[in-house]
Scaffold this motif. Structure first.
Motif, mmCIF file in Angstrom:
data_model
loop_
_atom_site.group_PDB
_atom_site.id
_atom_site.type_symbol
_atom_site.label_atom_id
_atom_site.label_comp_id
_atom_site.label_asym_id
_atom_site.label_seq_id
_atom_site.Cartn_x
_atom_site.Cartn_y
_atom_site.Cartn_z
ATOM 1 N N ILE A 1 7.094 -9.242 3.514
ATOM 2 C CA ILE A 1 6.223 -10.332 3.966
ATOM 3 C C ILE A 1 4.971 -9.873 4.697
ATOM 4 C CG2 ILE A 1 8.195 -11.910 4.111
ATOM 5 C CD1 ILE A 1 8.136 -11.539 7.156
ATOM 6 N N SER A 2 4.874 -8.619 5.019
ATOM 7 C CA SER A 2 3.732 -8.168 5.812
ATOM 8 C C SER A 2 2.724 -7.414 4.944
ATOM 9 C CB SER A 2 4.199 -7.267 6.966
ATOM 10 O OG SER A 2 4.837 -6.107 6.471
ATOM 11 N N GLY A 3 1.481 -7.454 5.365
ATOM 12 C CA GLY A 3 0.445 -6.710 4.654
ATOM 13 C C GLY A 3 -0.558 -7.568 3.920
ATOM 14 N N GLY A 4 -0.397 -8.895 3.999
ATOM 15 C CA GLY A 4 -1.391 -9.773 3.380
ATOM 16 C C GLY A 4 -1.317 -9.793 1.859
ATOM 17 N N GLU A 5 -2.425 -10.252 1.261
ATOM 18 C CA GLU A 5 -2.475 -10.450 -0.184
ATOM 19 C C GLU A 5 -2.398 -9.139 -0.966
ATOM 20 O OE1 GLU A 5 -2.642 -13.330 -2.203
ATOM 21 O OE2 GLU A 5 -1.901 -14.180 -0.329
ATOM 22 N N ASN A 6 -2.739 -8.030 -0.316
ATOM 23 C CA ASN A 6 -2.757 -6.749 -1.022
ATOM 24 C C ASN A 6 -1.516 -5.901 -0.762
ATOM 25 O OD1 ASN A 6 -5.242 -7.020 -2.386
ATOM 26 N ND2 ASN A 6 -6.339 -6.566 -0.485
ATOM 27 N N ARG A 7 -0.484 -6.514 -0.186
ATOM 28 C CA ARG A 7 0.733 -5.730 0.050
ATOM 29 C C ARG A 7 1.401 -5.400 -1.276
ATOM 30 N NH1 ARG A 7 1.894 -11.022 1.708
ATOM 31 N NH2 ARG A 7 3.814 -11.972 0.876
ATOM 32 N N PRO A 8 2.122 -4.280 -1.348
ATOM 33 C CA PRO A 8 2.699 -3.823 -2.616
ATOM 34 C C PRO A 8 3.569 -4.865 -3.308
ATOM 35 C CG PRO A 8 2.824 -2.093 -0.966
ATOM 36 C CD PRO A 8 2.345 -3.319 -0.247
ATOM 37 N N TRP A 9 4.372 -5.585 -2.511
ATOM 38 C CA TRP A 9 5.299 -6.548 -3.107
ATOM 39 C C TRP A 9 4.545 -7.650 -3.870
ATOM 40 C CZ3 TRP A 9 9.859 -6.920 -4.931
ATOM 41 C CH2 TRP A 9 10.526 -8.136 -5.062
ATOM 42 N N LEU A 10 3.484 -8.195 -3.281
ATOM 43 C CA LEU A 10 2.713 -9.242 -3.955
ATOM 44 C C LEU A 10 1.991 -8.695 -5.181
ATOM 45 C CD1 LEU A 10 0.978 -11.703 -1.439
ATOM 46 C CD2 LEU A 10 2.703 -12.177 -3.175
ATOM 47 N N ARG A 11 1.418 -7.522 -5.042
ATOM 48 C CA ARG A 11 0.707 -6.921 -6.182
ATOM 49 C C ARG A 11 1.675 -6.613 -7.319
ATOM 50 N NH1 ARG A 11 -1.760 -1.956 -3.618
ATOM 51 N NH2 ARG A 11 -2.620 -1.551 -5.702
ATOM 52 N N TYR A 12 2.877 -6.223 -6.975
ATOM 53 C CA TYR A 12 3.910 -5.957 -7.982
ATOM 54 C C TYR A 12 4.286 -7.246 -8.721
ATOM 55 C CZ TYR A 12 8.270 -3.876 -9.860
ATOM 56 O OH TYR A 12 9.273 -3.391 -10.682
ATOM 57 N N MET A 13 4.420 -8.334 -7.973
ATOM 58 C CA MET A 13 4.781 -9.612 -8.588
ATOM 59 C C MET A 13 3.624 -10.213 -9.381
ATOM 60 S SD MET A 13 7.311 -11.493 -5.868
ATOM 61 C CE MET A 13 6.088 -11.555 -4.552
ATOM 62 N N ARG A 14 2.415 -9.829 -9.066
ATOM 63 C CA ARG A 14 1.267 -10.299 -9.850
ATOM 64 C C ARG A 14 1.034 -9.433 -11.084
ATOM 65 N NH1 ARG A 14 -1.574 -11.101 -4.598
ATOM 66 N NH2 ARG A 14 -2.603 -9.095 -4.964
ATOM 67 N N GLY A 15 1.858 -8.404 -11.273
ATOM 68 C CA GLY A 15 1.731 -7.543 -12.441
ATOM 69 C C GLY A 15 0.628 -6.523 -12.308
ATOM 70 N N GLU A 16 0.150 -6.288 -11.073
ATOM 71 C CA GLU A 16 -0.954 -5.346 -10.857
ATOM 72 C C GLU A 16 -0.460 -3.922 -10.681
ATOM 73 O OE1 GLU A 16 -3.002 -6.931 -7.507
ATOM 74 O OE2 GLU A 16 -3.454 -8.843 -8.489
ATOM 75 N N LEU A 17 0.832 -3.744 -10.394
ATOM 76 C CA LEU A 17 1.415 -2.414 -10.208
ATOM 77 C C LEU A 17 2.552 -2.223 -11.194
ATOM 78 C CD1 LEU A 17 1.751 -2.196 -6.315
ATOM 79 C CD2 LEU A 17 -0.062 -1.210 -7.726
ATOM 80 N N THR A 18 2.681 -1.007 -11.721
ATOM 81 C CA THR A 18 3.866 -0.675 -12.504
ATOM 82 C C THR A 18 5.015 -0.455 -11.539
ATOM 83 O OG1 THR A 18 3.470 1.711 -12.428
ATOM 84 C CG2 THR A 18 2.405 0.452 -14.212
ATOM 85 N N SER A 19 6.214 -0.351 -12.063
ATOM 86 C CA SER A 19 7.374 -0.132 -11.193
ATOM 87 C C SER A 19 7.265 1.207 -10.470
ATOM 88 C CB SER A 19 8.665 -0.205 -12.007
ATOM 89 O OG SER A 19 8.649 0.748 -13.058
ATOM 90 N N VAL A 20 6.720 2.205 -11.139
ATOM 91 C CA VAL A 20 6.553 3.524 -10.506
ATOM 92 C C VAL A 20 5.555 3.428 -9.359
ATOM 93 C CG1 VAL A 20 5.784 5.899 -10.854
ATOM 94 C CG2 VAL A 20 7.177 4.763 -12.610
ATOM 95 N N GLU A 21 4.418 2.773 -9.615
ATOM 96 C CA GLU A 21 3.393 2.626 -8.569
ATOM 97 C C GLU A 21 3.935 1.806 -7.410
ATOM 98 O OE1 GLU A 21 -0.585 2.670 -11.438
ATOM 99 O OE2 GLU A 21 0.470 0.787 -11.028
ATOM 100 N N PHE A 22 4.699 0.760 -7.714
ATOM 101 C CA PHE A 22 5.263 -0.073 -6.658
ATOM 102 C C PHE A 22 6.222 0.724 -5.782
ATOM 103 C CE2 PHE A 22 9.116 -2.493 -5.503
ATOM 104 C CZ PHE A 22 8.586 -3.247 -4.459
ATOM 105 N N LEU A 23 7.136 1.451 -6.404
ATOM 106 C CA LEU A 23 8.112 2.205 -5.621
ATOM 107 C C LEU A 23 7.435 3.223 -4.710
ATOM 108 C CD1 LEU A 23 10.927 2.761 -8.287
ATOM 109 C CD2 LEU A 23 11.005 1.272 -6.278
ATOM 110 N N HIS A 24 6.372 3.801 -5.201
ATOM 111 C CA HIS A 24 5.644 4.764 -4.372
ATOM 112 C C HIS A 24 5.044 4.075 -3.142
ATOM 113 C CE1 HIS A 24 3.135 8.123 -3.201
ATOM 114 N NE2 HIS A 24 2.052 7.330 -3.276
#
Length: 995
Positions: free
Chosen positions: A80-103
């Motif tokens: 929930i923290s980190g605003g609109e650019n936090r990894p979790w939101l970007r991952y759910m928007r399809g902006e990160l691959t699973s590898v990039e997200f985990l990193h």
């Protein structure tokens, strides 16, 4: 199976759908009618995935942190923290691959916990099959919601897995709409994702309810006007949802729903009756639900104590005589059960209407599976084969029942079953007819003349099809055959015919019958015309013994579409087609080039091309000069010479499609698509169609005589036309009315002492001035007071009949088109014998529609030839002429014109070929959209291409030295001659809106 049985079955099904459904008073209730009073009106329920349909990811995170000794709250804080650019939101928007997200997510969690956090383990647990299993109570709730007619959607913040597949461990078939954040690029609580979901559901915010476990997501939905339910505890949330919807979300029984208000029955008297019938031991509340499946007698599920029962009753309202006889159903079920046919076990028949308002009977509830879709989606070929084998075996068992031993000898009349069926349903159709169906009229006349000779007598189900069977849930075994309302004694092959109909119907077709008690029944009447056309298509093929010449597996459903629903093709995927024979390959495939034509058609094409090169093109200037000479109203002898040569080379009557001439008795036996390529080649010269006896209006008139003429009429008129010895005209258009609507015609046809007296004023009658024109096909009104489309009649009128006066030729842009011309004609007390009428009084509009069969697109095919010839002439011209110091072919505007012309020709040709293919495989009715589109597209395309060629030729393009000016004139005329553009555009729009 005899074709006549199949035609009869199709016809009777048509009569049911068009007539019976309109006769009864019952109308399926709308959403407004059956909602409980006091509750809001909702049309859709939208579910979040994690925390609603699946266990909460936050709860799973807590358990994972305990197992892996991670500081409590680490995962939740990172989520929930980190605003609109936090990894979790970007991952759910399809902006990160699973590898990039985990990193990135691993770094974030490690910073929160102050040591390395194995987030890959967290993601594995989150997506494991054990954790991501749908909650059973939510599955049942979804089933209940959909059973009541509401739409469902899942609106999920989800992500892509390592495999590239989105994480959505749900059965997508549970939902009308699936919205995934990673695919859309937006997440809750962004308002856009809610709006997108509503748009795809087709509902307003106030008509929907949204369930989620996160407050900010619910708040965003509520701000849009969506009603919301907070899911902290699934059970409590469903109770709140039940209150909103007004119906229970537990106790789901497959294929059932709440009892509709118009179908309610009194519970008190029913419960008292059940106590008496079942004995005093059965106690407890009585649960009553209505089966949504089936369209005839209302059927109810009853749970009383530990007994599960089915009640079947007559529907309310005014009924047709002898219809819905539940007493007969009870009798046959009882008899068949004793004969060991798999049917539900009947318990009792109640003929006392005072109990629930109508007679009814009770039977035991049979648990099993009903396959509603005959394509059996989700099953492999072997499983489908097993299902249909079991279906056929049980049908054989029904037909083998010993009538005497079963006590069913008097269950129906013996013999003449098909005849009686046709008579009965014809009467029912006539009693309830709302508008003319031409194919139905033809069937009513055809069927009594083609009844099967030998008929057996057995028990017949009367509506035997897949969705009237209950199968064992784990094996291909029929547990029970349902819906015996139409059963009687009759010809067993009729049951086979009904069963086979699903094989030929398009995938969108709802097979309905009898008195409609289901909510889907209202659409039944709209299906009647399609069914009638299907039956008539088979009748035509039966009459000409077409199956001796054509593949037995010819598809009748529309074979393809350029628009997509849930896949690239809309036709049924279970139709098994045998490979086409070489002679009919074009019926199943779009042939883009003459080189792809079957052998015989390709040979004809190349022979035609050689003939055009050797004889037609060299003769054009002579013939054009003749058209402006003093002798222009006399046919040039060169035409007759070339016609004789064409006939001797077998290039004759190529136009008559094999569907109208399956025995190749009159024409060349080509399909519409095969002829399209040849017709385009003929269209490169204005004189060629007549040389090959393929010119209008003779082609249309010959088709009329082939399809509708008596043997005497064919002998007198058809054969001379086929031989090219005479020519003909078609008199419909009138100067005093808008003839784009054929029902406007005013010419009169009055019967008088064995004759018809014709009076009228006609114009634009193509071919009327030709001295070889000996026949006029005349359309006038025999009964101005009849139904709009039954006022007209069509007659064959010899041109030398007294009272016919051709007053003048009408010119097209100054072109008189000699020697045929376009005449203005007065018919004054023209007397013709009664036997010269086609089909009979009131059948003219039907014939006119039939005349627009293959001939509908012949003009479009020829327009392709106009355009190709114009472009070829243009290319020759610009490569040989110089202007402003360089060849015209190097001028930028010329190059642009050539490019545009080629692209436009190719586009239009594809549509012409598609229309022709659909006419071959699905019939003219199914091809109506493509026919209307090409008649709208082809003339405009040709005008543009020809105009560019004229521009490249300069003044020479306007002269009589080239065919361009005439091409342009006739392309422009065809925007009116075959119906104005406005009519075609309207037809396209209406058909499009129906899809």
């Amino acid at each position: 199976m005899g074709l006549r049985r199949f035609i009869q079955a199709s016809y009777i099904q048509c009569a049911r759908t068009s007539g019976i459904l309109k006769h009864v008073r019952y109308k399926p209730p709308s959403l407004v009618q059956w909602r409980h009073s006091g509750s809001s009106l909702y049309k859709a329920v939208i579910f979040d995935m994690g925390g609603v349909l699946l266990p909460s990811p936050y709860r799973m995170a807590v358990e994972w942190e305990v197992r892996n000794r991670i500081p409590p709250g680490t995962i939740k804080q990172a989520l929930i923290s980190g605003g609109e650019n936090r990894p979790w939101l970007r991952y759910m928007r399809g902006e990160l691959t699973s590898v990039e997200f985990l990193h990135e997510f691993g770094q974030q969690c490690s910073e929160i916990a102050n040591f390395s956090v194995p987030v890959d383990s967290f993601l594995s647990d989150l997506t494991s099959s054990q954790i991501s299993k749908q909650l059973p109570i939510m599955t049942e709730a979804l089933e209940c919601i959909r059973a009541e007619g509401l739409k469902t959607a899942v609106l999920s913040n989800n992500f892509y897995l390592h495999s590239g597949v989105s994480f959505l461990p749900l059965d997508r078939n549970q939902f009308d709409v699936v919205i995934e954040s990673c695919r859309e690029g937006i997440c809750k609580p962004d308002p856009r994702i809610y709006t997108l979901c509503l748009e795809r559901l087709g509902v307003q915010p106030k008509e929907s309810i949204f369930l989620d476990d996160i407050g900010q997501n619910l708040k965003a939905a509520a701000q849009l006007g969506i009603n919301t339910v907070k899911v902290d505890d699934p059970e409590a949330a469903l109770k709140e949802l039940e209150t909103c919807l007004g119906f229970p979300l537990r106790g789901f029984v497959p294929q059932t729903r709440l009892v509709r208000p118009t179908m309610e029955i009194p519970k008190g008297p029913l419960q008292k009756y059940l106590e008496e019938v079942l004995g005093g031991q059965t106690t407890g509340p009585l649960i009553l639900r209505q089966f949504s499946h089936g369209q005839s007698n209302p059927t109810y599920y009853i749970k009383f104590g530990d007994r599960n029962l089915v009640l079947r009753k007559k529907p309310p309202g005014s009924l047709l005589p002898s219809a819905h006889a539940v007493e007969r159903e009870y009798r046959v079920l009882k008899a068949l059960a004793e004969a060991r046919v798999p049917v539900p076990k009947v318990l009792t028949l109640c003929e006392d209407s005072s109990i629930i308002g109508t007679p009814f009977y009770l039977m035991e509830y049979c648990t099993g599976h009903i396959y509603k879709d005959p394509s059996l989606p989700g099953l492999d070929p072997g499983q489908r084969r097993a299902i249909y084998t079991a279906m056929n075996k049980v049908l054989c068992k029904i037909h083998r029942v010993d009538l005497k031993a079963a006590g069913l000898e008097d269950y129906g009349k013996h013999g003449n079953y098909v005849q009686r069926q046709v008579q009965t349903w014809t009467k029912q159709y006539r009693a309830t007819e709302t508008h003319p169906i031409p194919a139905m009229e033809r069937l009513i006349e055809w069927l009594p003349l083609h009844l099967p000779g030998n008929q057996k007598t057995t028990v017949v189900h009367g509506d035997f099809r897949l969705d009237n069977l209950i199968f064992h849930p784990e094996s291909p075994e029929v547990l029970a055959v349902l819906d015996w309302e139409l059963s009687t004694l009759g010809d067993p092959i009729s049951d086979v015919a009904y069963n086979c109909m699903a094989h030929y119907l398009p995938s969108h077709f709802d097979i309905l019958k009898g008195q409609a008690s289901s909510a889907a029944a209202e659409s039944g009447g709209k299906q009647a015309e399609l069914m009638a056309n299907l039956a008539w298509d088979f009748a035509t093929k039966e009459g000409f013994r077409v199956f001796k010449e054509c593949p037995a597996a010819k598809p009748l459903a529309r074979p393809y579409s350029t628009w997509t629903r849930n896949g690239a093709f809309s036709r049924r995927n279970y139709v098994t087609m045998a490979p086409s024979t070489p002679a009919h390959t074009s019926k199943a495939h779009l042939i883009l080039s003459p080189d792809g034509l079957p052998g015989r058609a390709q040979d004809l094409y190349h022979k035609l091309r050689r003939f055009m090169d050797s004889y037609v093109y060299p003769a054009e200037q002579v013939l054009r000069d003749h058209q402006v000479s003093q002798s222009r109203w006399t046919p040039h002898p060169l035409i007759e010479e070339l016609k004789g040569r064409a006939k001797s080379e077998g290039l004759w009557n190529l136009f008559l499609a094999v569907e109208n001439d399956p025995e190749v008795k009159y024409g060349a036996g080509l399909t519409n698509q095969e002829f399209a390529h040849l017709c385009e080649l003929m269209g490169t010269s204005l004189f060629a169609p007549e040389i090959f006896n393929c010119s209008a209006p003779d082609t249309g008139n010959m088709e009329v005589l082939v399809r509708y003429g008596t043997e005497e009429q064919k002998e007198r008129w058809l054969q001379p036309l086929l031989d090219g010895k005479i020519r003909s005209c078609f008199a419909m258009t009138e100067p005093q009315v808008a003839s784009s609507d054929a029902t406007n015609i005013e010419s009169s046809v009055i019967e008088e002492k064995g004759f018809y007296i014709l009076n009228g004023h006609k114009w634009w009658i193509s071919g009327a001035l030709d001295p070889r024109c000996q026949l006029c096909v005349f359309m006038g009104k025999t009964d101005p007071e009849a139904q709009r489309h039954k006022q007209q009649s069509m007659l064959l009128v010899p041109m030398d009949t007294p009272g016919i006066t051709v007053t003048r030729p009408l010119s097209v842009f100054g072109e008189e088109d000699p020697p045929a011309g376009h005449g203005e004609i007065f018919f004054e007390n023209v007397r013709v014998p009664k036997e010269y009428i086609l089909l009979g009084p009131g059948r003219g509009f039907e014939i006119a529609q039939g005349r627009l069969g293959p001939g509908r697109i012949h003009h479009c095919m020829r327009l392709m030839g106009y355009s190709e010839r114009a472009l070829a002439l243009m290319k020759e011209r610009v490569m040989s002429r110089v202007a402003f110091g360089k060849p015209l072919a190097e001028q930028g505007t010329i190059l642009e014109d050539i490019a545009k012309s080629r692209a436009e020709i190719e586009q239009a040709r594809l549509l012409v070929l598609k229309a022709a293919l659909l006419m071959d495989t699905a019939g003219n009715k199914a091809a109506a959209l493509e026919i209307a589109m090409i008649k709208m597209v082809a003339p405009l395309m040709a005008l543009r291409v020809i105009d560019r060629a004229i521009q490249a030729f300069g003044a020479a393009g306007l002269s009589n030295d080239y065919p361009l000016a005439q091409f342009f004139a006739w392309a422009r005329a065809l925007r009116l001659a075959d119906g104005p553009d406005e009519v075609h555009r309207t037809a396209v729009a209406k058909l499009e809106l129906k899809r």
